[in-house]
Design a protein around this motif. Structure first.
Motif, mmCIF file in Angstrom:
data_model
loop_
_atom_site.group_PDB
_atom_site.id
_atom_site.type_symbol
_atom_site.label_atom_id
_atom_site.label_comp_id
_atom_site.label_asym_id
_atom_site.label_seq_id
_atom_site.Cartn_x
_atom_site.Cartn_y
_atom_site.Cartn_z
ATOM 1 N N ILE A 58 14.373 72.645 -6.218
ATOM 2 C CA ILE A 58 14.847 71.359 -5.687
ATOM 3 C C ILE A 58 14.454 70.221 -6.623
ATOM 4 O O ILE A 58 15.257 69.329 -6.923
ATOM 5 N N ILE A 59 13.199 70.263 -7.100
ATOM 6 C CA ILE A 59 12.741 69.207 -8.015
ATOM 7 C C ILE A 59 13.514 69.254 -9.324
ATOM 8 O O ILE A 59 13.896 68.216 -9.873
ATOM 9 N N MET A 60 13.794 70.447 -9.828
ATOM 10 C CA MET A 60 14.589 70.581 -11.065
ATOM 11 C C MET A 60 15.966 69.964 -10.892
ATOM 12 O O MET A 60 16.468 69.252 -11.775
ATOM 13 N N GLU A 61 16.583 70.229 -9.746
ATOM 14 C CA GLU A 61 17.933 69.709 -9.481
ATOM 15 C C GLU A 61 17.933 68.197 -9.353
ATOM 16 O O GLU A 61 18.795 67.509 -9.927
ATOM 17 N N GLN A 62 16.983 67.672 -8.634
ATOM 18 C CA GLN A 62 16.996 66.251 -8.338
ATOM 19 C C GLN A 62 16.467 65.398 -9.490
ATOM 20 O O GLN A 62 16.817 64.220 -9.597
ATOM 21 N N ASN A 63 15.628 65.993 -10.342
ATOM 22 C CA ASN A 63 15.037 65.213 -11.419
ATOM 23 C C ASN A 63 15.545 65.604 -12.801
ATOM 24 O O ASN A 63 15.080 65.066 -13.810
ATOM 25 N N ARG A 64 16.487 66.574 -12.820
ATOM 26 C CA ARG A 64 17.074 67.018 -14.083
ATOM 27 C C ARG A 64 15.979 67.388 -15.091
ATOM 28 O O ARG A 64 15.935 66.878 -16.212
ATOM 29 N N CYS A 65 15.080 68.248 -14.651
ATOM 30 C CA CYS A 65 13.955 68.614 -15.513
ATOM 31 C C CYS A 65 13.845 70.133 -15.607
ATOM 32 O O CYS A 65 14.533 70.866 -14.890
ATOM 33 N N SER A 66 12.963 70.605 -16.477
ATOM 34 C CA SER A 66 12.767 72.039 -16.655
ATOM 35 C C SER A 66 11.908 72.594 -15.527
ATOM 36 O O SER A 66 11.292 71.846 -14.753
ATOM 37 N N ILE A 80 8.687 69.921 1.023
ATOM 38 C CA ILE A 80 9.899 69.616 0.259
ATOM 39 C C ILE A 80 11.080 70.436 0.769
ATOM 40 O O ILE A 80 12.184 69.915 0.993
ATOM 41 N N VAL A 81 10.832 71.726 0.977
ATOM 42 C CA VAL A 81 11.908 72.606 1.457
ATOM 43 C C VAL A 81 12.372 72.184 2.843
ATOM 44 O O VAL A 81 13.582 72.130 3.116
ATOM 45 N N ASN A 82 11.452 71.864 3.727
ATOM 46 C CA ASN A 82 11.820 71.447 5.079
ATOM 47 C C ASN A 82 12.604 70.149 5.065
ATOM 48 O O ASN A 82 13.567 69.980 5.833
ATOM 49 N N ASN A 83 12.185 69.197 4.215
ATOM 50 C CA ASN A 83 12.915 67.940 4.105
ATOM 51 C C ASN A 83 14.340 68.173 3.607
ATOM 52 O O ASN A 83 15.297 67.559 4.084
ATOM 53 N N ARG A 84 14.486 69.058 2.658
ATOM 54 C CA ARG A 84 15.803 69.344 2.085
ATOM 55 C C ARG A 84 16.702 70.020 3.122
ATOM 56 O O ARG A 84 17.873 69.660 3.252
ATOM 57 N N GLU A 85 16.129 70.971 3.846
ATOM 58 C CA GLU A 85 16.928 71.694 4.820
ATOM 59 C C GLU A 85 17.228 70.856 6.048
ATOM 60 O O GLU A 85 18.236 71.069 6.713
ATOM 61 N N ARG A 99 18.003 65.841 4.416
ATOM 62 C CA ARG A 99 18.665 65.600 3.110
ATOM 63 C C ARG A 99 19.004 64.110 2.983
ATOM 64 O O ARG A 99 20.097 63.756 2.543
ATOM 65 N N GLU A 100 18.092 63.262 3.351
ATOM 66 C CA GLU A 100 18.383 61.834 3.385
ATOM 67 C C GLU A 100 18.288 61.193 2.000
ATOM 68 O O GLU A 100 19.116 60.364 1.647
ATOM 69 N N THR A 101 17.243 61.523 1.238
ATOM 70 C CA THR A 101 17.086 60.859 -0.055
ATOM 71 C C THR A 101 16.439 61.789 -1.044
ATOM 72 O O THR A 101 15.813 62.771 -0.661
#
Length: 247
Positions: free
Chosen positions: A195-203, A229-234, A237-239
């Protein structure tokens, strides 16, 4: 050659393993069944307790009744008696009559006061790391005949095998549960890293570093941060800002 009664004992012990959730439950069932088996041979009520010996310390871990636990506890408190002698000699040890035996005067006095007239200690073979013994108590003398001692010895041999199996099963269950927990933890961390990789465009390494820094800064477990993080995403998905960890 095994008798029908011995086959029945062996089957009963393995049924106990299958029917109990932990080793303690097995031990309680085993001592009750041992008491019943020897009572059948002796023709009178026999109580039974099991003692575990590890690192120079012995402790009563189960009994067929509160009386059995109490009587066995007397011997473990005093640190001497037929059960502990059986552990040392790896052979059955009989205290035939608490009113006449002179080997353990303090023990016999306490046992006699509690109503026990005879005691039989029989060792269990558990391997190198620990040893155990069954301690049988009779409220009258003369019950531990040669036949009864032989029955107790045969039962102890089967009980030792069954107990080793019960411990292995319990250990395997614990290892399986630990592995399951570890895998669940790893899954949450991997998902949060993605999730962090997707949202922050990082490795992946950079995303994991973000997770690790958040864990250190917030003084929370890495797994708990990942699950959040996973619970917030599932959920909402607000921000996406929640994964930037600006704190």
């Amino acid at each position: 050659m095994e008798t029908d009664e011995q086959n029945e004992d062996f089957q009963r012990l393995h049924q106990l393993i299958a029917g109990t959730d932990d080793v303690k439950g097995f031990l309680e069932g085993m001592t009750r069944y041992a008491a019943t088996s020897l009572s059948r041979v002796a023709g009178a009520r026999i109580e039974c307790a099991v003692t575990l010996h590890r690192r120079k310390r012995s402790v009563t871990i189960a009994g067929s009744s509160d009386t059995a636990i109490l009587l066995d506890g007397v011997e473990q408190t005093l640190g001497d008696g037929p059960c502990l002698a059986a552990l040392e000699t790896h052979a059955p040890v009989l205290l035939p009559d608490t009113s006449t035996d002179t080997r353990w005067p303090e023990l016999t006095a306490n046992l006699a006061a509690a109503g026990a007239r005879s005691v039989l200690g029989v060792p269990l073979n558990l391997g190198k790391d620990a040893s155990a013994a069954l301690n049988f108590f009779a409220m009258q003398s003369g019950l531990f005949t040669a036949e009864a001692i032989n029955e107790a010895t045969v039962f102890a041999d089967m009980a030792g095998q069954a107990l080793r199996l019960a411990v292995r099963i319990a250990t395997a269950d614990l290892l399986a549960e630990d592995l399951k927990t570890a895998l669940e933890s790893r899954t949450a961390i991997d998902l949060a890293t993605g999730i962090i990789m997707e949202q922050n465009r990082c490795s992946q390494d950079e995303a994991f570093a973000v997770l690790r820094n958040a864990s250190q800064n917030r003084n929370e477990k890495l797994h708990d941060i990942a699950e959040g993080i996973v619970n917030n995403r599932e959920g909402a998905r607000e921000t996406t800002s929640a994964t930037h960890f600006e704190d």
